[in-house]
Write a protein that holds these residues in place. Structure first.
Motif, PDB file in Angstrom:
ATOM      1  N   PHE A  46       1.131  -1.064  -0.281  1.00  0.00           N
ATOM      2  CA  PHE A  46      -0.468  -0.139   0.003  1.00  0.00           C
ATOM      3  C   PHE A  46       1.042   1.062   0.047  1.00  0.00           C
ATOM      4  O   PHE A  46       1.107   2.597  -0.436  1.00  0.00           O
ATOM      5  CB  PHE A  46      -1.239   0.201   1.472  1.00  0.00           C
ATOM      6  N   ILE A  47       1.920   1.358   0.746  1.00  0.00           N
ATOM      7  CA  ILE A  47       2.818   2.292   0.730  1.00  0.00           C
ATOM      8  C   ILE A  47       2.989   2.997  -0.578  1.00  0.00           C
ATOM      9  O   ILE A  47       3.534   3.802  -1.041  1.00  0.00           O
ATOM     10  CB  ILE A  47       3.717   2.360   2.105  1.00  0.00           C
ATOM     11  N   LEU A  48       4.292   1.402  -0.619  1.00  0.00           N
ATOM     12  CA  LEU A  48       4.284   2.073  -2.809  1.00  0.00           C
ATOM     13  C   LEU A  48       3.293   2.108  -3.214  1.00  0.00           C
ATOM     14  O   LEU A  48       4.171   3.022  -4.408  1.00  0.00           O
ATOM     15  CB  LEU A  48       5.490  -0.185  -2.750  1.00  0.00           C
ATOM     16  N   TYR A  49       2.553   1.433  -3.044  1.00  0.00           N
ATOM     17  CA  TYR A  49       0.574   2.131  -4.057  1.00  0.00           C
ATOM     18  C   TYR A  49       1.096   3.490  -4.046  1.00  0.00           C
ATOM     19  O   TYR A  49       0.625   4.011  -4.990  1.00  0.00           O
ATOM     20  CB  TYR A  49      -0.039   1.211  -4.145  1.00  0.00           C
ATOM     21  N   TRP A  50       0.541   4.036  -2.798  1.00  0.00           N
ATOM     22  CA  TRP A  50       0.428   5.461  -2.149  1.00  0.00           C
ATOM     23  C   TRP A  50       1.872   6.498  -3.064  1.00  0.00           C
ATOM     24  O   TRP A  50       1.562   7.959  -3.901  1.00  0.00           O
ATOM     25  CB  TRP A  50       0.597   5.808  -0.952  1.00  0.00           C
ATOM     26  N   ILE A  63      10.846   6.876  -1.219  1.00  0.00           N
ATOM     27  CA  ILE A  63      11.433   5.934  -1.607  1.00  0.00           C
ATOM     28  C   ILE A  63      12.934   5.835  -0.783  1.00  0.00           C
ATOM     29  O   ILE A  63      13.719   5.004   0.133  1.00  0.00           O
ATOM     30  CB  ILE A  63      11.627   5.075  -2.591  1.00  0.00           C
ATOM     31  N   CYS A  64      13.847   6.947  -1.809  1.00  0.00           N
ATOM     32  CA  CYS A  64      15.410   6.176  -0.946  1.00  0.00           C
ATOM     33  C   CYS A  64      15.860   6.665   0.451  1.00  0.00           C
ATOM     34  O   CYS A  64      16.466   6.058   0.811  1.00  0.00           O
ATOM     35  CB  CYS A  64      15.982   7.302  -1.974  1.00  0.00           C
ATOM     36  N   LEU A  65      14.873   7.091   1.175  1.00  0.00           N
ATOM     37  CA  LEU A  65      14.841   7.623   2.323  1.00  0.00           C
ATOM     38  C   LEU A  65      14.389   6.998   3.722  1.00  0.00           C
ATOM     39  O   LEU A  65      14.477   6.253   4.956  1.00  0.00           O
ATOM     40  CB  LEU A  65      14.218   8.792   2.973  1.00  0.00           C
ATOM     41  N   THR A  66      13.093   6.296   2.600  1.00  0.00           N
ATOM     42  CA  THR A  66      12.327   5.200   3.197  1.00  0.00           C
ATOM     43  C   THR A  66      13.249   3.905   3.629  1.00  0.00           C
ATOM     44  O   THR A  66      13.617   3.616   4.017  1.00  0.00           O
ATOM     45  CB  THR A  66      11.526   4.334   2.763  1.00  0.00           C
ATOM     46  N   ILE A  67      14.253   3.526   2.269  1.00  0.00           N
ATOM     47  CA  ILE A  67      15.406   2.398   2.802  1.00  0.00           C
ATOM     48  C   ILE A  67      16.827   2.757   3.031  1.00  0.00           C
ATOM     49  O   ILE A  67      17.082   2.337   4.852  1.00  0.00           O
ATOM     50  CB  ILE A  67      16.134   2.473   1.354  1.00  0.00           C
ATOM     51  N   VAL A  68      16.987   3.888   3.089  1.00  0.00           N
ATOM     52  CA  VAL A  68      18.016   4.878   4.688  1.00  0.00           C
ATOM     53  C   VAL A  68      17.081   4.782   5.895  1.00  0.00           C
ATOM     54  O   VAL A  68      18.150   3.915   7.236  1.00  0.00           O
ATOM     55  CB  VAL A  68      18.277   6.270   4.320  1.00  0.00           C
ATOM     56  N   CYS A  69      16.525   5.165   6.227  1.00  0.00           N
ATOM     57  CA  CYS A  69      15.858   4.474   7.429  1.00  0.00           C
ATOM     58  C   CYS A  69      15.778   3.663   8.092  1.00  0.00           C
ATOM     59  O   CYS A  69      15.988   3.163   9.219  1.00  0.00           O
ATOM     60  CB  CYS A  69      14.458   5.480   7.191  1.00  0.00           C
ATOM     61  N   PHE A  70      15.573   2.558   7.416  1.00  0.00           N
ATOM     62  CA  PHE A  70      15.697   1.182   7.655  1.00  0.00           C
ATOM     63  C   PHE A  70      16.634   0.771   7.242  1.00  0.00           C
ATOM     64  O   PHE A  70      17.324  -0.095   9.121  1.00  0.00           O
ATOM     65  CB  PHE A  70      14.635   0.328   6.967  1.00  0.00           C
TER      66      PHE A  70
END
Length: 202
Positions: A46-50, A63-70
């Protein structure tokens, strides 16, 4: 030192209440599902769809900062802090030998802070404030999602409550920091556009 001993004592009392005294067979199944990464594939989808509905530059930043956060929360909690604090998991703690119910494998030896809590509170914080910034929508359910996973970690016997608190603190701090980075990144690109309108609007 007395303060840490007192906190450890209270932490084990709360852990015992949640893990053993609250235990119900049907709740065991639910809690095991809540902490299972595959259970939340629909949330990530759902997050990806959004994200894909955003304009391309903003979506790529998200997307970039989501990956960095994780990456930050997972590496910091698992490879730095756990090794530094060396707090034994409940299943390795001799004081809790008669408390642990063994409904799931023990896992790694150390437990503080919880990587599950750090990762999910980090994502929840970054997503909540970024989505609020972009759309003005308040997705409070993200906090509930992270809290449920944290509670499940204690219930199944993987972590002490303070492990969850520590992981949540790490996650929230990381998520807020990356949101501020996102905010500054978007503002910088917008200012570039104002100076040169021939550029595409970010």
């Amino acid at each position: 030192m007395y303060l840490f001993d007192w906190l450890d004592h209270i932490d084990k009392i709360v852990f015992t209440f949640i893990h053993r005294d609250m235990s119900v067979r049907w709740l065991d199944v639910i809690m095991l599902l809540l902490r299972n990464q595959y259970t939340w594939i629909p949330v990530y989808a759902f997050i990806l769809y959004w994200t894909l509905r955003l304009d391309r530059p903003t979506g790529l930043k998200f997307i970039c900062l989501t990956i960095v956060c994780f990456a930050i929360t997972d590496y910091t909690s698992a490879s730095i802090l756990k090794i530094h604090f060396e707090r034994l998991r409940p299943c390795f703690d001799d004081d809790l030998t008669g408390v642990i119910r063994g409904i799931i494998g023990c896992g790694g030896k150390y437990s503080f802070p919880s990587s599950h809590a750090a990762n999910h509170f980090g994502l929840s914080t970054f997503w909540f404030f970024t989505i609020l910034h972009v759309t003005k929508q308040k997705w409070y359910w993200l906090w509930i999602w992270a809290c449920m996973i944290g509670l499940a970690q204690v219930y199944v016997g993987k972590h002490f409550p303070l492990d969850i608190v520590g992981g949540a603190a790490l996650g929230i701090l990381t998520g807020l920091s990356l949101f501020k980075l996102f905010e500054g990144w978007v503002k910088r690109d917008y200012n570039k556009y104002l100076k040169n309108p021939s550029l595409s609007l970010p």
